[in-house]
Write a protein that holds these residues in place. Structure first.
Motif, mmCIF file in Angstrom:
data_model
loop_
_atom_site.group_PDB
_atom_site.id
_atom_site.type_symbol
_atom_site.label_atom_id
_atom_site.label_comp_id
_atom_site.label_asym_id
_atom_site.label_seq_id
_atom_site.Cartn_x
_atom_site.Cartn_y
_atom_site.Cartn_z
ATOM 1 N N ASN A 102 0.846 -1.186 0.000
ATOM 2 C CA ASN A 102 0.000 0.000 0.000
ATOM 3 C C ASN A 102 0.884 1.240 0.000
ATOM 4 O O ASN A 102 1.556 1.539 0.983
ATOM 5 C CB ASN A 102 -0.917 -0.014 1.226
ATOM 6 N N GLU A 103 0.914 1.960 -1.119
ATOM 7 C CA GLU A 103 1.717 3.186 -1.265
ATOM 8 C C GLU A 103 3.171 2.937 -0.873
ATOM 9 O O GLU A 103 3.757 3.635 -0.038
ATOM 10 C CB GLU A 103 1.110 4.326 -0.432
ATOM 11 N N ASN A 104 3.758 1.890 -1.485
ATOM 12 C CA ASN A 104 5.175 1.526 -1.300
ATOM 13 C C ASN A 104 5.509 0.980 0.083
ATOM 14 O O ASN A 104 6.686 0.816 0.410
ATOM 15 C CB ASN A 104 6.106 2.712 -1.605
ATOM 16 N N VAL A 105 4.495 0.706 0.887
ATOM 17 C CA VAL A 105 4.719 0.128 2.211
ATOM 18 C C VAL A 105 4.038 -1.239 2.280
ATOM 19 O O VAL A 105 2.870 -1.385 1.918
ATOM 20 C CB VAL A 105 4.172 1.043 3.323
ATOM 21 N N PHE A 106 4.792 -2.243 2.735
ATOM 22 C CA PHE A 106 4.219 -3.568 2.928
ATOM 23 C C PHE A 106 3.522 -3.621 4.276
ATOM 24 O O PHE A 106 4.082 -3.208 5.301
ATOM 25 C CB PHE A 106 5.311 -4.646 2.878
ATOM 26 N N GLU A 107 2.291 -4.127 4.263
ATOM 27 C CA GLU A 107 1.516 -4.294 5.488
ATOM 28 C C GLU A 107 1.317 -5.792 5.691
ATOM 29 O O GLU A 107 0.690 -6.463 4.875
ATOM 30 C CB GLU A 107 0.172 -3.570 5.385
ATOM 31 N N ILE A 108 1.891 -6.301 6.798
ATOM 32 C CA ILE A 108 1.826 -7.726 7.095
ATOM 33 C C ILE A 108 0.809 -7.935 8.203
ATOM 34 O O ILE A 108 0.975 -7.430 9.321
ATOM 35 C CB ILE A 108 3.211 -8.271 7.516
ATOM 36 N N TYR A 109 -0.265 -8.676 7.894
ATOM 37 C CA TYR A 109 -1.368 -8.853 8.830
ATOM 38 C C TYR A 109 -1.276 -10.215 9.519
ATOM 39 O O TYR A 109 -0.948 -11.222 8.898
ATOM 40 C CB TYR A 109 -2.707 -8.760 8.100
ATOM 41 N N GLY A 110 -1.603 -10.218 10.798
ATOM 42 C CA GLY A 110 -1.659 -11.457 11.573
ATOM 43 C C GLY A 110 -1.837 -11.142 13.041
ATOM 44 O O GLY A 110 -1.492 -10.058 13.517
ATOM 45 N N ASN A 111 -2.394 -12.112 13.785
ATOM 46 C CA ASN A 111 -2.584 -11.943 15.235
ATOM 47 C C ASN A 111 -3.395 -10.696 15.581
ATOM 48 O O ASN A 111 -3.225 -10.119 16.663
ATOM 49 C CB ASN A 111 -1.225 -11.843 15.957
ATOM 50 N N GLY A 112 -4.242 -10.234 14.668
ATOM 51 C CA GLY A 112 -4.996 -9.020 14.919
ATOM 52 C C GLY A 112 -4.145 -7.772 14.883
ATOM 53 O O GLY A 112 -4.559 -6.721 15.380
ATOM 54 N N GLU A 113 -2.959 -7.857 14.300
ATOM 55 C CA GLU A 113 -2.032 -6.739 14.232
ATOM 56 C C GLU A 113 -1.593 -6.522 12.785
ATOM 57 O O GLU A 113 -1.893 -7.318 11.894
ATOM 58 C CB GLU A 113 -0.790 -7.012 15.088
ATOM 59 N N CYS A 114 -0.852 -5.443 12.586
ATOM 60 C CA CYS A 114 -0.261 -5.158 11.292
ATOM 61 C C CYS A 114 1.156 -4.638 11.503
ATOM 62 O O CYS A 114 1.374 -3.701 12.271
ATOM 63 C CB CYS A 114 -1.087 -4.138 10.514
ATOM 64 N N ILE A 115 2.113 -5.270 10.826
ATOM 65 C CA ILE A 115 3.499 -4.801 10.833
ATOM 66 C C ILE A 115 3.749 -4.081 9.519
ATOM 67 O O ILE A 115 3.455 -4.617 8.441
ATOM 68 C CB ILE A 115 4.483 -5.985 10.981
ATOM 69 N N ARG A 116 4.291 -2.875 9.583
ATOM 70 C CA ARG A 116 4.557 -2.082 8.385
ATOM 71 C C ARG A 116 6.056 -2.106 8.093
ATOM 72 O O ARG A 116 6.878 -1.903 8.983
ATOM 73 C CB ARG A 116 4.061 -0.645 8.574
ATOM 74 N N SER A 117 6.391 -2.372 6.835
ATOM 75 C CA SER A 117 7.789 -2.582 6.487
ATOM 76 C C SER A 117 8.062 -2.109 5.071
ATOM 77 O O SER A 117 7.183 -2.152 4.204
ATOM 78 C CB SER A 117 8.115 -4.076 6.618
ATOM 79 N N ARG A 118 9.294 -1.670 4.820
ATOM 80 C CA ARG A 118 9.684 -1.236 3.477
ATOM 81 C C ARG A 118 9.935 -2.424 2.546
ATOM 82 O O ARG A 118 9.882 -2.283 1.326
ATOM 83 C CB ARG A 118 10.934 -0.360 3.548
ATOM 84 N N SER A 119 10.241 -3.570 3.124
ATOM 85 C CA SER A 119 10.497 -4.777 2.324
ATOM 86 C C SER A 119 10.161 -5.996 3.171
ATOM 87 O O SER A 119 10.033 -5.915 4.390
ATOM 88 C CB SER A 119 11.957 -4.823 1.865
ATOM 89 N N VAL A 120 10.019 -7.148 2.487
ATOM 90 C CA VAL A 120 9.642 -8.389 3.184
ATOM 91 C C VAL A 120 10.426 -9.553 2.594
ATOM 92 O O VAL A 120 10.574 -9.675 1.370
ATOM 93 C CB VAL A 120 8.125 -8.673 3.044
#
Length: 307
Positions: free
Chosen positions: A99-117
């Motif tokens: 999303n807009e050059n940011v990776f959003e990793i979903y799990g455990n009811g949370e979201c981790i935002r990262s530039r790469s994965v």
């Protein structure tokens, strides 16, 4: 747009999130840290090791002076991760969105935002269509059996994992019957030679399991063997009939060629068994993890991943 129930810290944006803490994920996270990147390392079980814990012996990893048991090798991964000031966060990655050059990793009811994965989440067992009657458990991991090895074990499969399981359990005195679909073992070399010399291991070729049931705590496995029906008794059945990549759901157009580290999404890399699609070698997984880290570094160095 994130669901309101997902907890997210919008101020936190790390360089790279590594999903999976087996040999590939640990190698990737350590190399990223050595390159000066801000790393988050996550794993479903919250600790380093992955499926390497199941291995009887690691004999072909460069740098080992002598063979090392899987659990001991996993402890080495824990040590090297800790030595680089990394912690394994307990997090099950369900999906990834860009999303807009940011990776959003979903799990455990949370979201981790990262530039790469880097996805190094390994594999999961394939289904193999065995009919189950009543309360019967078909094991897909040897870890459940090692603490108290069964007296009699049936192992379904003839590949390297199946042979490794058979050696491991027979080391503990378990009598093992291996059911092999074809007329020969898939595994070759030393592993096959060791199995064929084990008197406590019986190999039934041209044998396909049909159904499983339970009688007074004993598992009865019906199989078709060389054109005739047979019934085998065991205290446990362990299936090693192939695996497939454990990948989070990618919520963007996504192409990945098996065995490659790069994907069609810039900044998203896949390494180890998750890339290969099968239970591979730890040395290959570690090498792919380091390769993914180098690709990640070049990606971020070029100014990518900025929102």
């Amino acid at each position: 747009m994130l669901h309101p129930s997902v907890a997210t810290d919008y101020k936190t944006l790390n360089d790279v999130t590594v999903i999976g803490a087996g040999p590939a994920g640990c190698a990737a996270a350590v190399q990223c840290r050595r390159l000066g990147l801000d790393v988050i390392l996550v794993d479903t079980c919250g600790k380093a090791g992955g499926l390497i814990r199941e291995a009887r012996l690691i004999e072909n990893y460069p740098g080992l002076e002598k063979p090392v048991a899987g659990p001991a090798f996993a402890r080495r991964l824990v040590s090297i991760v800790s030595a680089h000031d990394l912690k394994v966060r307990c997090f099950h990655a369900d999906s990834i969105a860009l999303n807009e050059n940011v990776f959003e990793i979903y799990g455990n009811g949370e979201c981790i935002r990262s530039r790469s994965v880097i996805v190094a989440a390994g594999t999961v067992p394939k289904d193999f269509g065995l009919k189950i009657n009543g309360d019967v458990r078909i094991h897909r991991s040897i870890l459940d059996l090692l603490s108290q090895p069964p007296k009699r074990t049936i192992i379904v499969g003839g590949g390297e994992a199946a042979l490794d399981y058979a050696l491991n359990l027979s080391d503990s005195g378990s009598s093992v019957s291996m059911l092999v679909r074809g007329s020969r073992l898939k595994a070759a070399g030393k592993l096959r030679d060791k199995i064929e010399r084990r008197s406590i291991v019986t190999i039934l070729y041209n044998t396909v399991p049909v159904s499983a049931s339970s009688l007074e705590g004993i598992t009865l496995l019906e199989a078709e063997s060389s054109g005739r029906e047979i019934i085998l008794e065991a205290d446990a059945v362990l299936a090693a009939v192939g695996r497939e990549p454990r990948l989070p759901r990618i919520m963007n157009d996504f192409v990945h060629d098996r065995g490659n580290v790069r994907t069609s999404i810039h900044g998203l890399y896949i390494s180890g068994d998750a890339s290969l699609g099968s239970l591979g070698q730890s040395a290959i997984a570690s090498g792919q993890g380091i390769q993914a880290a180098l690709y990640t570094f070049e990606f971020l160095k070029a100014g990518n991943g900025k929102s």
